[in-house]
Write a protein that holds these residues in place. Structure first.
Motif, short mmCIF file in Angstrom:
data_model
loop_
_atom_site.label_atom_id
_atom_site.label_comp_id
_atom_site.label_asym_id
_atom_site.label_seq_id
_atom_site.Cartn_x
_atom_site.Cartn_y
_atom_site.Cartn_z
N ILE A 420 50.23 56.39 30.04
CA ILE A 420 49.42 55.31 30.58
C ILE A 420 47.96 55.47 30.18
O ILE A 420 47.48 56.55 29.82
CB ILE A 420 49.59 55.17 32.10
N GLY A 421 47.25 54.33 30.24
CA GLY A 421 45.89 54.26 29.73
C GLY A 421 45.83 53.56 28.40
O GLY A 421 44.84 53.65 27.68
N GLN A 422 46.88 52.81 28.08
CA GLN A 422 46.95 52.13 26.78
C GLN A 422 46.40 50.70 26.83
O GLN A 422 45.83 50.22 25.86
CB GLN A 422 48.40 52.07 26.30
N GLY A 423 46.57 50.01 27.94
CA GLY A 423 46.38 48.56 27.96
C GLY A 423 45.01 48.09 27.58
O GLY A 423 44.85 47.18 26.76
N LEU A 424 43.95 48.66 28.17
CA LEU A 424 42.59 48.21 27.87
C LEU A 424 42.17 48.55 26.45
O LEU A 424 41.64 47.67 25.74
CB LEU A 424 41.61 48.80 28.89
N PRO A 425 42.37 49.79 25.96
CA PRO A 425 42.01 50.06 24.56
C PRO A 425 42.80 49.21 23.56
O PRO A 425 42.25 48.77 22.55
CB PRO A 425 42.33 51.55 24.39
N THR A 426 44.09 48.98 23.84
CA THR A 426 44.90 48.18 22.92
C THR A 426 44.36 46.75 22.85
O THR A 426 44.30 46.14 21.78
CB THR A 426 46.37 48.19 23.37
N ALA A 427 43.96 46.19 24.01
CA ALA A 427 43.36 44.86 24.01
C ALA A 427 42.07 44.84 23.21
O ALA A 427 41.80 43.90 22.45
CB ALA A 427 43.10 44.42 25.45
N LEU A 428 41.25 45.89 23.35
CA LEU A 428 40.01 45.99 22.58
C LEU A 428 40.30 45.99 21.08
O LEU A 428 39.68 45.23 20.31
CB LEU A 428 39.29 47.28 22.98
N GLY A 429 41.23 46.82 20.64
CA GLY A 429 41.55 46.88 19.22
C GLY A 429 42.12 45.58 18.70
O GLY A 429 41.81 45.15 17.58
N ALA A 430 42.97 44.93 19.50
CA ALA A 430 43.54 43.64 19.08
C ALA A 430 42.46 42.59 18.90
O ALA A 430 42.49 41.78 17.96
CB ALA A 430 44.58 43.19 20.10
N ALA A 431 41.47 42.60 19.81
CA ALA A 431 40.39 41.61 19.72
C ALA A 431 39.53 41.84 18.48
O ALA A 431 39.04 40.88 17.87
CB ALA A 431 39.53 41.69 20.98
N ILE A 432 39.34 43.09 18.08
CA ILE A 432 38.56 43.36 16.86
C ILE A 432 39.38 42.99 15.62
O ILE A 432 38.82 42.51 14.63
CB ILE A 432 38.13 44.84 16.86
N ALA A 433 40.69 43.15 15.70
CA ALA A 433 41.54 42.77 14.56
C ALA A 433 41.63 41.27 14.38
O ALA A 433 41.76 40.78 13.25
CB ALA A 433 42.95 43.35 14.76
N ALA A 434 41.57 40.51 15.48
CA ALA A 434 41.75 39.06 15.41
C ALA A 434 40.70 38.38 16.29
O ALA A 434 41.02 37.87 17.38
CB ALA A 434 43.16 38.67 15.85
N PRO A 435 39.44 38.36 15.86
CA PRO A 435 38.38 37.81 16.71
C PRO A 435 38.52 36.32 17.00
O PRO A 435 37.91 35.80 17.93
CB PRO A 435 37.10 38.10 15.92
N GLU A 436 39.35 35.63 16.22
CA GLU A 436 39.55 34.20 16.43
C GLU A 436 40.58 33.89 17.52
O GLU A 436 40.73 32.74 17.93
CB GLU A 436 39.99 33.54 15.12
N ARG A 437 41.26 34.93 18.02
CA ARG A 437 42.32 34.73 19.00
C ARG A 437 41.88 35.21 20.38
O ARG A 437 41.26 36.27 20.50
CB ARG A 437 43.60 35.49 18.59
N PRO A 438 42.19 34.45 21.46
CA PRO A 438 41.89 34.95 22.80
C PRO A 438 42.81 36.12 23.15
O PRO A 438 43.98 36.13 22.78
CB PRO A 438 42.17 33.74 23.70
N VAL A 439 42.27 37.12 23.83
CA VAL A 439 43.03 38.30 24.22
C VAL A 439 42.99 38.44 25.74
O VAL A 439 41.92 38.32 26.35
CB VAL A 439 42.47 39.57 23.55
N ILE A 440 44.15 38.68 26.33
CA ILE A 440 44.26 38.91 27.76
C ILE A 440 44.86 40.29 27.98
O ILE A 440 45.88 40.63 27.37
CB ILE A 440 45.14 37.84 28.45
N ALA A 441 44.21 41.09 28.81
CA ALA A 441 44.76 42.38 29.21
C ALA A 441 45.32 42.23 30.62
O ALA A 441 44.56 42.07 31.58
CB ALA A 441 43.70 43.47 29.17
N LEU A 442 46.64 42.23 30.75
CA LEU A 442 47.30 42.15 32.05
C LEU A 442 47.58 43.58 32.48
O LEU A 442 48.52 44.22 32.01
CB LEU A 442 48.59 41.33 31.93
N GLN A 443 46.74 44.08 33.37
CA GLN A 443 46.57 45.52 33.55
C GLN A 443 46.77 45.92 35.01
O GLN A 443 46.13 45.38 35.90
CB GLN A 443 45.17 45.91 33.09
N SER A 444 47.62 46.91 35.25
CA SER A 444 47.71 47.50 36.58
C SER A 444 46.52 48.43 36.81
O SER A 444 45.97 49.02 35.87
CB SER A 444 49.02 48.27 36.74
N ASP A 445 46.12 48.56 38.09
CA ASP A 445 44.88 49.28 38.37
C ASP A 445 44.98 50.78 38.12
O ASP A 445 44.07 51.39 37.57
CB ASP A 445 44.38 48.99 39.79
#
Length: 547
Positions: A420-445
């Motif tokens: 665990i601890g993947q969701g937020l960094p993965t969303a960050l990397g996805a947003a840098i890879a595809a800045p034209e696409r909206p990214v949502i991180a559906l994340q447990s606390d």
């Protein structure tokens, strides 16, 4: 990580400068070679032994440097980037302890078959024999998640870098490149040649395996299951799978935690194989043929007395194509062999008794309280087209994934390795890879707290990520596991060890402290307003969902 003071120049570097020698330093040659092989981003948390590489990044403007405040943010971001961009990013990590800090998300990346190149600075070669405090066995650490490449002299910098990058791309995996500080500073003996990204290796298929799978699927009919992963979860792969199901009666599942899956937009409603082994055994129990299309044989996440480790019935498993092969093409060929024509006839797997049964069929009322079911159903209806959704956690993740079959076209990324601890960094990397696409991180606390520092990097890089935090202030999955282990009414210590209350964490305040605008929602109506506002704004935004 560790001492951040500047390394002194090596004797060879000083001699090179005194002699007026021209040419790239080893650090510059390394970055030049990596960029020439298709790398354009470096997620970095550098220290003393990486200072020459940090300096060299200023001289390579085509290579974007992104600072992470923890190494596990860097490695998770590189994983998310690779899943969307389908090419490697670099991470820049400090010695063995820095690599060790990033291993959890490198473990997830290994399970996702994501190409990543870790560049790890080491002590100067002449300093290594003295066993300085930060000296460690970097090769052993690297070997737990992939391959290890070590630059042993300055003449080998270009060739070793090229080999490390090509290895990551060709295997679809993690490659670690270790470079001592003195070789970074010295003039490279071999200048980079005119580098070109190596073409993606041709991925084969096994015709015999496809023909054998076709025979077994035809014979099994409705007692066949296709378990799909890898590139089989592309649009083309899923439509081919639906043709197979429509022609034969086979049931379709994706692997439980796919690295990347296209969803919605009229694609067939392929749900994930249930997580808990009892439900997975029920889902597969009727099968006489379980065909693996880019997925591994289904295995229970944990061993439970009285529950089999292998979830498919004995003798039912039939390989079609592994993740390194052309899974998409294998599914298309299988569809042709079984006479599959109309993918729209596939209605999805039976849901009776599965955890996602009972999802609302209409958008929940505005005054409905937030639960996993109401959030999942509502978000599937509000999702912007072509969004990327990084899911970590079961509270909202499972209901959303099921409901999202009827959403607009989007891409889902899940936690492939369970660290665990993947969701937020993965969303960050996805947003840098595809800045034209909206990214949502559906994340447990609970899992989000492992890498909350990713919020700071989202703010610094102004990426368009909407973070939805399921704030139930508990490790609910562990409470479920307590009950499964016979502790249905945990005592005070077990309760405290699975609680995130006392004090409850204020995610909105935490986000603002990292520079991310934030709001709080307790009902479906409040969540819709906050989500809409966040999507319309530029840059990151966090919504704390009170559950």
């Amino acid at each position: 990580m560790g001492d951040r003071s500047h390394a002194r120049s090596s004797p060879q570097a000083v001699n090179d400068r005194r002699a007026g020698r021209e040419g790239l330093t080893g650090a510059e040659a390394l970055l030049e070679t990596a960029a020439g092989r298709g790398v354009s981003v470096c997620f970095a948390n550098p220290g003393t032994t990486e200072m020459p590489l940090v300096t060299a990044l200023d001289r390579k403007p085509g290579l974007r440097a992104v600072l992470g405040l923890h190494e596990n943010v860097c490695t998770g971001a590189a994983d998310g980037y690779a899943r969307i961009a389908r090419r490697a990013a670099l991470t820049l990590l400090h010695l063995g302890p820095g690599l060790a800090n990033g291993l959890a998300n490198l473990h997830n990346a290994r399970r996702a078959h994501s190409p990543i190149v870790n560049v790890v600075g080491d002590h100067a070669s002449w300093h290594l024999p003295f066993d300085a405090p930060l000296t460690s066995d970097i090769a052993a650490l690297a070997g737990t998640v992939g391959t290890h490449h070590e630059i042993r002299d300055r003449a080998a910098i270009v060739a070793t870098t090229r080999r490390a990058v090509d290895d990551a791309h060709e295997r679809g995996g993690v490659s670690t490149l270790v470079v001592p500080a003195d070789f970074q500073q010295q003039v490279a003996q071999e200048p980079p040649r005119d580098e070109r990204p190596r073409p993606a290796p041709a991925r084969g298929i096994d015709i015999d395996a496809i023909e054998q799978a076709a025979r077994r699927v035809r014979d099994a009919g409705s007692r066949a299951v296709l378990l799909i992963g890898g590139d089989g979860l592309s649009c083309t792969g899923q439509r081919a799978a639906a043709r197979i199901a429509a022609a034969t009666g086979a049931v379709l599942y994706s692997e439980t935690f796919p690295a990347r899956a296209e969803r919605g937009g009229g694609l067939p409603p392929i749900d994930r194989l249930p997580y808990f082994p009892e439900a997975a055994v029920r889902a597969l129990g009727h099968a006489t043929a379980v065909v693996l299309a880019g997925a591994r044989e289904p295995i229970a996440y944990f061993g439970y007395e009285g529950t089999p480790s292998r979830l498919a019935p004995q003798g039912s498993v039939q390989p079609l194509a592994n993740v390194g092969e052309d899974v998409e093409r294998a599914l298309v060929m299988l569809a042709e062999l079984v006479g599959g024509k109309d993918p729209q006839r596939y209605a999805g797997p039976p849901t009776a008794g599965l955890p996602t049964a009972g999802l609302p069929t209409a958008e929940p009322e505005p005054d409905a309280v937030l639960t996993g079911q109401t959030v999942g159903a509502a978000l599937a209806r509000w999702l912007p087209e072509n969004a990327i959704v990084s899911i970590e956690g079961g509270t909202c993740g499972y209901p959303f994934h099921t409901a999202s079959a009827n959403a607009v076209p989007h891409t889902v990324l899940t936690n492939t390795g369970g660290a665990i601890g993947q969701g937020l960094p993965t969303a960050l990397g996805a947003a840098i890879a595809a800045p034209e696409r909206p990214v949502i991180a559906l994340q447990s606390d609970g899992s989000g707290l492992y890498t909350a520092q990713a919020l700071w990097t989202m703010a610094r890089e102004s990426v368009d990520v909407v973070v939805l935090i399921a704030a139930n202030h508990a490790y609910n999955v562990l409470r479920t596991e307590l009950a499964r282990h016979g502790s249905a009414e945990p005592g005070p210590q077990a309760t405290r060890l699975t609680s995130l209350g006392e004090p409850a964490i204020d995610w909105a305040a935490l986000a603002r402290g990292f520079g991310v605008p934030a709001s709080t929602a307790a009902t479906v109506g409040e969540l819709r307003g906050a989500f809409t506002t966040a999507l319309q704004a530029r840059g990151p935004h966090l919504v704390q969902m009170m559950m």
